[in-house]
Write an enzyme that holds these catalytic residues in place. Structure first.
Site, PDB file in Angstrom:
ATOM      1  N   GLU A   1      33.606  12.432  -1.981  1.00  0.00           N
ATOM      2  CA  GLU A   1      34.533  13.053  -2.944  1.00  0.00           C
ATOM      3  C   GLU A   1      34.833  12.088  -4.089  1.00  0.00           C
ATOM      4  O   GLU A   1      35.178  12.513  -5.189  1.00  0.00           O
ATOM      5  CB  GLU A   1      35.805  13.510  -2.213  1.00  0.00           C
TER       6      GLU A   1
ATOM      7  N   SER B   1      32.774  18.030   9.165  1.00  0.00           N
ATOM      8  CA  SER B   1      33.173  19.120  10.060  1.00  0.00           C
ATOM      9  C   SER B   1      33.093  18.745  11.542  1.00  0.00           C
ATOM     10  O   SER B   1      32.691  19.562  12.377  1.00  0.00           O
ATOM     11  CB  SER B   1      32.364  20.388   9.769  1.00  0.00           C
TER      12      SER B   1
ATOM     13  N   ASN C   1      40.605  10.915   8.296  1.00  0.00           N
ATOM     14  CA  ASN C   1      40.771  10.834   6.843  1.00  0.00           C
ATOM     15  C   ASN C   1      41.644  12.013   6.415  1.00  0.00           C
ATOM     16  O   ASN C   1      41.181  13.149   6.376  1.00  0.00           O
ATOM     17  CB  ASN C   1      39.378  10.901   6.194  1.00  0.00           C
TER      18      ASN C   1
ATOM     19  N   GLU D   1      27.917  10.832   6.089  1.00  0.00           N
ATOM     20  CA  GLU D   1      28.592  12.109   5.864  1.00  0.00           C
ATOM     21  C   GLU D   1      27.741  12.975   4.940  1.00  0.00           C
ATOM     22  O   GLU D   1      27.820  12.843   3.711  1.00  0.00           O
ATOM     23  CB  GLU D   1      29.967  11.878   5.226  1.00  0.00           C
TER      24      GLU D   1
ATOM     25  N   HIS E   1      33.439   7.338  -0.434  1.00  0.00           N
ATOM     26  CA  HIS E   1      33.472   8.703   0.098  1.00  0.00           C
ATOM     27  C   HIS E   1      32.821   9.645  -0.915  1.00  0.00           C
ATOM     28  O   HIS E   1      32.954   9.445  -2.124  1.00  0.00           O
ATOM     29  CB  HIS E   1      34.928   9.118   0.370  1.00  0.00           C
TER      30      HIS E   1
ATOM     31  N   GLY F   1      33.950  19.538   5.050  1.00  0.00           N
ATOM     32  CA  GLY F   1      34.937  20.575   4.764  1.00  0.00           C
ATOM     33  C   GLY F   1      34.353  21.972   4.696  1.00  0.00           C
ATOM     34  O   GLY F   1      35.013  22.914   4.274  1.00  0.00           O
TER      35      GLY F   1
ATOM     36  N   LYS G   1      42.864  12.633   3.583  1.00  0.00           N
ATOM     37  CA  LYS G   1      42.635  13.038   2.187  1.00  0.00           C
ATOM     38  C   LYS G   1      43.981  13.235   1.475  1.00  0.00           C
ATOM     39  O   LYS G   1      44.921  12.502   1.746  1.00  0.00           O
ATOM     40  CB  LYS G   1      41.735  14.276   2.135  1.00  0.00           C
TER      41      LYS G   1
HETATM   42  P1  PGA Z   1      35.763  17.181   7.263  1.00  0.00           P
HETATM   43  O1  PGA Z   1      35.811  15.882   6.310  1.00  0.00           O
HETATM   44  O2  PGA Z   1      35.872  16.677   8.686  1.00  0.00           O
HETATM   45  O3  PGA Z   1      36.954  17.997   6.848  1.00  0.00           O
HETATM   46  O4  PGA Z   1      34.474  17.859   7.005  1.00  0.00           O
HETATM   47  C1  PGA Z   1      35.169  14.682   6.674  1.00  0.00           C
HETATM   48  C2  PGA Z   1      35.345  13.657   5.591  1.00  0.00           C
HETATM   49  O5  PGA Z   1      35.278  14.023   4.402  1.00  0.00           O
HETATM   50  O6  PGA Z   1      35.563  12.465   5.861  1.00  0.00           O
END
Ligand code: PGA
Length: 245
Positions: A96, A206, A9, A161, A94, A167, A11
């Site tokens: 976010e 992460s 992803n 997640e 997601h 992140g 983003k």
């Molecule tokens: P990250 O993000 O691996 O940077 O923690 C995962 C995601 O949001 O899909």
């Protein structure tokens, strides 16, 4: 036996130049992957990515889609448009996007729209740190799944997640992740045992080269949804290698 999936992803990162460089650099890792590999670029780069990945085993996901098929929805992207630009998948719900106000009902409506256009959803669920500390993690994730239950079919992918791990550099331990994945699998089994058997459940939050192996070894973890590390060719390549069946 479920085939593992590694989905990157990206983003809201990248440029034409950086994406060309990234895809050139991951070329060897995805030449003959022993798992399904998906990348999810920002919308403006879908056409470029489709062109660069033509003839490879890598498939493409949109990062979101509208619940509407078309119309006066400025700034939105319809599921059909994603299909037109080569997407096979779409990431929905997601955290976010949920943090930006997307409700369970909207995620479910988007899943309907996606499926109607022929897209396979990657449905994201996960609890916040406060919810985990309050002992509510299982209930939160189960409620998110329940809102989607009517939409689930065997080709779907679910991504667990935990919001506190996205992140942040803080990863759920393999045991914490497995515990939640087992809950998700049990929920799916309560709908239909065949659905539980077939659905790939990815861990996200992460995921890195150095923790992917221990996570993917867990019996109910079928791969990863990878953010930051998917933008680094060597990391992403190592994560794909860790997911070989
Ligand atoms: P990250 O993000 O691996 O940077 O923690 C995962 C995601 O949001 O899909």
């Amino acid at each position: 036996m479920r085939r593992s999936v590694v989905a990157g992803n990206w983003k809201m990162h990248g440029s034409s130049a950086s994406i060309e460089a990234l895809l050139a650099a991951i070329g060897d890792s995805v030449a003959n992957p022993g798992c399904d590999v998906i990348v999810s670029p920002p919308f403006p780069y879908l056409e470029l990515v489709q062109r660069l990945l033509a003839g490879t085993a890598v498939s493409i996901a949109g990062q979101n889609c509208s619940e509407h098929a078309q119309g006066a929805h400025t700034g939105e992207v319809a599921a059909d448009m994603l299909v037109d630009l080569g997407c096979e998948w779409v990431i929905l719900g997601h955290s976010e996007r949920r943090q930006a106000g997307e409700s369970d009902e909207q995620v479910a409506a988007k899943a309907v729209a996606a499926r109607g256009a022929g897209l396979k959803p990657i449905l994201c669920v996960g609890e916040t740190l406060d919810q985990r500390r309050a002992g509510e993690a299982q209930a939160v994730v189960t409620a998110q799944l329940r809102a989607l239950a009517a939409q689930l079919t065997e080709g779907d992918v679910i991504a667990y997640e935990p919001v506190w791990a996205i992140g942040t550099g803080e990863t759920a331990t393999p045991e914490q992740a497995q515990e939640m994945h087992a809950t998700i699998r049990a929920f799916l089994a309560s709908i239909d045992p065949a659905l539980a058997e077939a659905t790939r459940v990815l861990y996200g939050g992460s995921v890195k080269a150095d923790n992917a192996g221990a996570l993917f070894e867990q019996v109910d973890i079928d791969g990863g949804l990878v953010g930051g590390a998917s933008l680094k060719a060597d990391e992403f390549g190592a994560i794909i290698a860790a997911a070989q069946d």
